[in-house]
Design a protein around this motif. Structure first.
Motif, mmCIF file in Angstrom:
data_model
loop_
_atom_site.group_PDB
_atom_site.id
_atom_site.type_symbol
_atom_site.label_atom_id
_atom_site.label_comp_id
_atom_site.label_asym_id
_atom_site.label_seq_id
_atom_site.Cartn_x
_atom_site.Cartn_y
_atom_site.Cartn_z
ATOM 1 N N TYR A 30 1.175 -1.182 0.042
ATOM 2 C CA TYR A 30 -0.169 -0.102 0.100
ATOM 3 C C TYR A 30 0.846 1.203 -0.068
ATOM 4 O O TYR A 30 2.110 1.126 0.594
ATOM 5 N N CYS A 31 0.778 2.328 -0.627
ATOM 6 C CA CYS A 31 0.848 3.930 -0.200
ATOM 7 C C CYS A 31 -0.011 4.630 -0.001
ATOM 8 O O CYS A 31 -1.624 4.123 -0.403
ATOM 9 N N LEU A 38 4.441 0.760 -7.743
ATOM 10 C CA LEU A 38 4.923 0.283 -8.531
ATOM 11 C C LEU A 38 5.513 -1.178 -7.866
ATOM 12 O O LEU A 38 6.962 -0.720 -7.255
ATOM 13 N N LYS A 39 5.677 -2.364 -8.256
ATOM 14 C CA LYS A 39 5.950 -3.568 -7.601
ATOM 15 C C LYS A 39 5.838 -3.814 -5.645
ATOM 16 O O LYS A 39 5.468 -3.040 -5.564
ATOM 17 N N SER A 40 7.080 -2.907 -5.575
ATOM 18 C CA SER A 40 7.293 -3.012 -3.846
ATOM 19 C C SER A 40 7.383 -1.417 -3.444
ATOM 20 O O SER A 40 8.124 -1.130 -2.203
ATOM 21 N N SER A 41 6.830 -0.239 -4.568
ATOM 22 C CA SER A 41 7.552 1.263 -3.873
ATOM 23 C C SER A 41 6.689 2.066 -4.487
ATOM 24 O O SER A 41 5.801 1.990 -4.905
ATOM 25 N N CYS A 42 6.621 2.973 -4.220
ATOM 26 C CA CYS A 42 5.631 4.148 -4.056
ATOM 27 C C CYS A 42 6.337 5.261 -4.005
ATOM 28 O O CYS A 42 7.500 6.065 -4.309
ATOM 29 N N TYR A 43 5.925 5.841 -5.494
ATOM 30 C CA TYR A 43 6.558 7.623 -6.345
ATOM 31 C C TYR A 43 5.468 8.404 -6.083
ATOM 32 O O TYR A 43 3.684 7.902 -6.250
ATOM 33 N N VAL A 58 12.229 17.659 1.165
ATOM 34 C CA VAL A 58 11.392 17.102 0.745
ATOM 35 C C VAL A 58 11.054 15.691 1.353
ATOM 36 O O VAL A 58 10.104 15.401 1.737
ATOM 37 N N CYS A 59 11.583 14.771 0.018
ATOM 38 C CA CYS A 59 11.827 13.506 -0.230
ATOM 39 C C CYS A 59 11.177 12.804 1.148
ATOM 40 O O CYS A 59 10.787 11.911 1.726
ATOM 41 N N ASN A 60 12.673 13.345 2.080
ATOM 42 C CA ASN A 60 13.097 12.621 3.489
ATOM 43 C C ASN A 60 12.149 13.196 3.978
ATOM 44 O O ASN A 60 11.380 12.128 5.195
ATOM 45 N N ILE A 61 10.839 14.744 4.368
ATOM 46 C CA ILE A 61 9.786 14.414 5.219
ATOM 47 C C ILE A 61 9.080 13.853 5.002
ATOM 48 O O ILE A 61 7.980 13.502 6.185
ATOM 49 N N LEU A 62 8.851 13.505 3.558
ATOM 50 C CA LEU A 62 8.087 12.536 3.470
ATOM 51 C C LEU A 62 7.980 11.117 3.413
ATOM 52 O O LEU A 62 6.795 10.261 3.858
ATOM 53 N N GLY A 63 8.909 10.563 4.398
ATOM 54 C CA GLY A 63 9.495 9.514 4.491
ATOM 55 C C GLY A 63 9.731 8.062 3.036
ATOM 56 O O GLY A 63 10.430 7.524 3.231
ATOM 57 N N GLY A 64 11.422 9.728 2.231
ATOM 58 C CA GLY A 64 10.954 8.707 1.514
ATOM 59 C C GLY A 64 12.659 9.254 0.504
ATOM 60 O O GLY A 64 13.364 10.058 1.650
ATOM 61 N N ASN A 65 12.637 9.521 0.027
ATOM 62 C CA ASN A 65 14.239 10.034 -0.886
ATOM 63 C C ASN A 65 13.793 10.265 -2.577
ATOM 64 O O ASN A 65 12.385 10.507 -2.849
ATOM 65 N N ILE A 152 10.148 8.644 -4.266
ATOM 66 C CA ILE A 152 10.411 7.070 -4.367
ATOM 67 C C ILE A 152 10.289 6.524 -2.453
ATOM 68 O O ILE A 152 10.620 7.737 -1.263
ATOM 69 N N MET A 153 9.642 6.123 -1.625
ATOM 70 C CA MET A 153 9.858 5.561 -0.518
ATOM 71 C C MET A 153 8.653 3.878 -0.617
ATOM 72 O O MET A 153 8.296 3.522 -1.687
ATOM 73 N N ASP A 154 9.493 2.604 0.170
ATOM 74 C CA ASP A 154 8.643 1.636 0.266
ATOM 75 C C ASP A 154 7.439 1.653 0.599
ATOM 76 O O ASP A 154 7.034 2.094 1.435
#
Length: 158
Positions: A30-31, A38-43, A58-65, A152-154
């Protein structure tokens, strides 16, 4: 009659057991809202233009890179994500050689076995990489330039 009801209950019980065995829960990915799986990642595409470092923050704050791209399918997916959301000519991806020249790494630390640089790139114009939206090829740019970007985030398991 009693035999028939008993048989019916037995049949239902066996059927219930078999159903329980055959429909074991499947782990799904789930995202968060507005992110695409897509697959096991969220974009997610971010239209606001930022420097490479600010986009990564910003990506870090949102939980990703900033997005890392591992194969041609993912490259095509990210390209279509950018194209569908706006009219940007390019967008930051999380690839950089700012730490050591010509030694590119992904900001999320993932494997860097896939590259899609345009002919003649990287040409040392800068240390941070954008995806060109006309063909999905990559180009190195000055990290202080401002572009839109993709995070992207897991995906989470449920």
């Amino acid at each position: 009659m009693a035999f028939t009801l008993g048989s019916l209950f037995l049949l239902c019980g066996i059927s219930g057991l078999l159903t329980g065995v055959s429909t074991a829960p499947v782990k799904a990915f789930y995202c968060p809202n507005d992110w695409i799986l897509l697959k096991s990642s969220c974009y997610i595409y971010q239209e606001q233009i930022r420097t490479f470092a600010d986009a990564e923050s910003v990506c870090n704050i949102l939980g990703g890179n900033l997005v890392s791209i591992q194969d041609g399918l993912e490259n095509a997916f990210v390209l279509e994500l950018i194209r569908a959301a706006g009219d940007a000519d390019e967008a930051w991806i999380g690839y950089t050689d700012a730490i050591m020249e010509d030694d590119f790494i992904w900001t999320d630390g993932s494997d860097n076995s896939f590259e899609n640089f345009a002919d003649g790139e990287p040409d040392d114009d800068g240390d941070c990489v954008v995806m060109e939206t006309d063909d999905g090829e990559w180009d190195d740019m000055d990290c202080t330039d401002t572009f839109s970007y993709v995070c992207i985030m897991d995906a989470s398991h449920h």
